[in-house]
Design an enzyme around this catalytic site. Structure first.
Site, mmCIF file in Angstrom:
data_model
loop_
_atom_site.group_PDB
_atom_site.id
_atom_site.type_symbol
_atom_site.label_atom_id
_atom_site.label_comp_id
_atom_site.label_asym_id
_atom_site.label_seq_id
_atom_site.Cartn_x
_atom_site.Cartn_y
_atom_site.Cartn_z
ATOM 1 N N GLN A 288 64.409 62.442 22.637
ATOM 2 C CA GLN A 288 65.577 63.388 22.686
ATOM 3 C C GLN A 288 66.729 62.617 23.428
ATOM 4 O O GLN A 288 68.087 62.766 23.062
ATOM 5 C CB GLN A 288 65.281 64.652 23.511
ATOM 6 C CG GLN A 288 64.353 65.501 22.824
ATOM 7 C CD GLN A 288 64.699 65.722 21.419
ATOM 8 O OE1 GLN A 288 65.740 66.438 21.139
ATOM 9 N NE2 GLN A 288 64.037 65.359 20.533
ATOM 10 N N HIS A 291 69.507 60.774 21.063
ATOM 11 C CA HIS A 291 70.600 61.655 20.539
ATOM 12 C C HIS A 291 71.966 61.353 20.861
ATOM 13 O O HIS A 291 72.898 61.294 20.222
ATOM 14 C CB HIS A 291 70.411 63.133 20.638
ATOM 15 C CG HIS A 291 69.299 63.614 19.568
ATOM 16 N ND1 HIS A 291 69.728 64.019 18.269
ATOM 17 C CD2 HIS A 291 68.165 63.998 19.482
ATOM 18 C CE1 HIS A 291 68.707 64.349 17.575
ATOM 19 N NE2 HIS A 291 67.734 64.373 18.355
ATOM 20 N N GLU A 357 65.618 74.329 25.099
ATOM 21 C CA GLU A 357 65.659 74.075 23.453
ATOM 22 C C GLU A 357 64.539 74.006 22.936
ATOM 23 O O GLU A 357 63.946 74.348 22.010
ATOM 24 C CB GLU A 357 66.964 73.052 23.233
ATOM 25 C CG GLU A 357 66.994 72.933 21.696
ATOM 26 C CD GLU A 357 67.912 71.712 21.414
ATOM 27 O OE1 GLU A 357 68.341 71.511 20.181
ATOM 28 O OE2 GLU A 357 68.062 70.810 22.203
ATOM 29 N N HIS A 358 63.802 72.702 23.616
ATOM 30 C CA HIS A 358 62.640 72.311 22.884
ATOM 31 C C HIS A 358 61.552 72.058 24.162
ATOM 32 O O HIS A 358 61.740 71.503 24.909
ATOM 33 C CB HIS A 358 62.443 70.763 22.376
ATOM 34 C CG HIS A 358 63.529 70.562 21.224
ATOM 35 N ND1 HIS A 358 64.638 70.131 21.684
ATOM 36 C CD2 HIS A 358 63.324 70.939 19.912
ATOM 37 C CE1 HIS A 358 65.449 69.999 20.417
ATOM 38 N NE2 HIS A 358 64.767 70.514 19.643
ATOM 39 N N ASP A 391 61.698 68.461 14.397
ATOM 40 C CA ASP A 391 63.035 67.853 13.544
ATOM 41 C C ASP A 391 62.873 67.686 12.263
ATOM 42 O O ASP A 391 64.224 67.809 11.599
ATOM 43 C CB ASP A 391 63.350 66.688 14.682
ATOM 44 C CG ASP A 391 63.934 66.767 15.926
ATOM 45 O OD1 ASP A 391 64.260 67.887 16.333
ATOM 46 O OD2 ASP A 391 63.807 65.942 16.684
ATOM 47 N N HIS A 450 81.648 117.794 16.302
ATOM 48 C CA HIS A 450 80.303 116.990 15.970
ATOM 49 C C HIS A 450 79.419 118.281 15.479
ATOM 50 O O HIS A 450 78.558 118.487 14.493
ATOM 51 C CB HIS A 450 79.850 116.264 16.980
ATOM 52 C CG HIS A 450 80.165 114.931 16.894
ATOM 53 N ND1 HIS A 450 81.815 114.540 17.065
ATOM 54 C CD2 HIS A 450 79.903 113.719 16.850
ATOM 55 C CE1 HIS A 450 82.058 113.531 17.548
ATOM 56 N NE2 HIS A 450 80.899 112.610 16.981
#
Length: 463
Positions: A288, A291, A357-358, A391, A450
């Site tokens: 990761q 990235h 996230e992961h 991924d 109403h």
């Protein structure tokens, strides 16, 4: 919180760990940390949100006012290309697919196949409730009309993000899909050919060479045709990952269009015990970190011995990986940490507060531990479910909430592209069963009209 000594100091530069240590054990903090205290010390990347907001607001204003003229100017400014239109010709999509490496094509086709199986299974069923006497309420799911899918460029090429964006939209039944990806000077101003090939394999016919915040603005506001420039019809939903400018643009157009999430830099958290293989842990953290220099890699463990072994594995694996400098920057940044906790239960609590996230679970009884997690974009269970599997080829989606937003947000899925419509159908008898209740509640809220809307029907029935 200011009195807690959470970070251990290395004895010397030579043996300094690559990733900083964050000691959340009671011996270090002096007391059990509350939820708020844990949130305050979680490792997060520093981002200039204010600066990004100012820049993106200007881009959105320009795109809205100037249309293609603004897009062409921004493409020249940011991407170094001259454009007559953003639309990629169909012949270029086909050519990219024909020239695609056969191994890459086979891998993409398998990724598409698995993603489609999972996406089809997510499609919710309509719900019908019958209250009797001709009274029913239905929830019907309908796809949005048109979506804009964004695939980033930058430091890597992401054909997998084409798959992850498009497949759930197609499974939802969206009729109109447009994809945008940054123009590349080395490819004649078109997006990367692997991106184009992936779009072709998925049957996406409308692909635009637009990057960054301007792509989000073009999708949200639309672009009128001028000269050779093609029209971009406004969309209903924008999805896809990107940098801080893309995330900021999505936040600023939210409300005009729907968005999936405001994705920030990627992140991985690994909850591990002594049973974990330190080489596996290090490899997954590095996967990761490569990235982006702002990517986050976090290890949560009650085992100081495992933490030491992982640090050693990170040292030698970082030296051997292709993007070593980028990885080292990410691992040594404030957004990455080895978090020491007292026990597994506290590790689970920290993992839920971090809301990764992961999240990988590398513990004994990993499946049962994973079942106790309540906040994560995606959970990867056991030593043979690395994040990189998700991924590309697990069948799951890798467009996931970041920066702690997994506490309330979900990863991209079929429901992102669906809207629930409630259908109410009551006959005379069914209305009669609840008419008095409606009138009573209307009076209680001081909204007598109403109640009158029901009473007039009761009087008509009595005539």
């Amino acid at each position: 919180m200011s009195e807690m000594n959470l970070n251990a100091s290395p004895s010397s530069a030579a043996d300094a760990p690559l990733v900083r240590r964050l000691d959340l054990r009671r011996a270090a903090t002096g007391h059990p940390l509350t939820h708020a205290e844990l949130k305050a010390v979680m490792p997060r990347p520093e981002q200039d949100i204010a600066g990004a907001t100012e820049a993106v607001e200007g881009i959105i204003r320009r795109v809205r006012a100037e249309g293609f003229t603004a897009l062409a100017d921004l493409a020249q400014q940011f991407d170094g290309v001259v454009q007559q239109t953003t639309l990629v010709p169909a012949v270029e999509l086909r050519r990219a697919a024909e020239q695609l490496d056969p191994e890459i094509r086979a891998a993409l086709e398998e990724s598409i196949r698995r993603a489609r199986i999972f996406a089809r299974a997510q499609r919710p069923e309509d719900t019908v409730v019958d209250y009797g006497d001709g009274a029913s309420v239905t929830q019907r799911w309908e796809p949005v009309r048109r979506v804009g899918l964004y695939v980033p460029g930058g430091l890597a090429v992401y054909p997998s993000s084409v798959v992850m964006n498009a497949v759930p939209a197609q499974a939802a039944g969206v009729g109109s899909l447009a994809l945008a990806s940054p123009p590349q000077r080395e490819f004649g101003g078109l997006p990367h050919p692997t991106i184009l090939a992936a779009a072709y394999l998925l049957g996406i016919q409308e692909v635009h060479a637009i990057g960054g915040a301007q792509a989000i603005a073009a999708f949200a506001h639309g672009i009128d045709p001028t000269g050779e420039a093609a029209e971009i019809e406004p969309v209903d939903v924008v999805t896809g990952p990107g940098n801080v400018y893309v995330a900021t643009a999505k936040r600023l157009v939210k409300g005009l269009v729907g968005i999936d999430a405001e994705a920030g830099p990627t992140e991985i958290a690994i909850l591990a015990d002594d049973s974990a293989d330190p080489d596996f842990v290090a490899a997954d953290m590095i996967s990761q970190a490569e990235h982006d220099p702002n990517a986050a890699a976090v290890l949560i463990t009650a085992s100081a011995a495992l933490a030491d072994r992982v640090q050693e594995a990170l040292r030698w694996q970082t030296l051997r990986t292709k993007h070593s400098d980028r990885v080292r920057t990410a691992l040594t940044g404030e957004q990455s940490a080895v978090i020491l906790v007292d026990d597994l239960a506290e590790g689970i609590r920290v993992a839920d507060v971090y809301a990764a996230e992961h999240l990988e679970i590398l513990t004994e009884e990993a499946r049962s531990v994973a079942a106790r997690i309540t906040s994560a974009g995606a959970v990867f269970v056991g030593p043979y479910s690395p994040v990189s599997l998700g991924d590309y080829a697990a069948g799951s989606n890798h467009v996931l909430p970041t920066s702690g937003t997994a506490a309330y947000a979900s990863g991209l899925n079929v429901a992102t592209f669906l809207k629930a419509i409630q259908v109410i159908e009551y006959g005379r008898a069914g209305l009669g069963q609840v008419a008095e209740h409606v009138e009573v509640l209307a009076r209680a809220e001081d909204l007598p009209a109403h109640g009158d809307a029901v009473a007039i029907r009761r009087r008509a029935e009595a005539r």
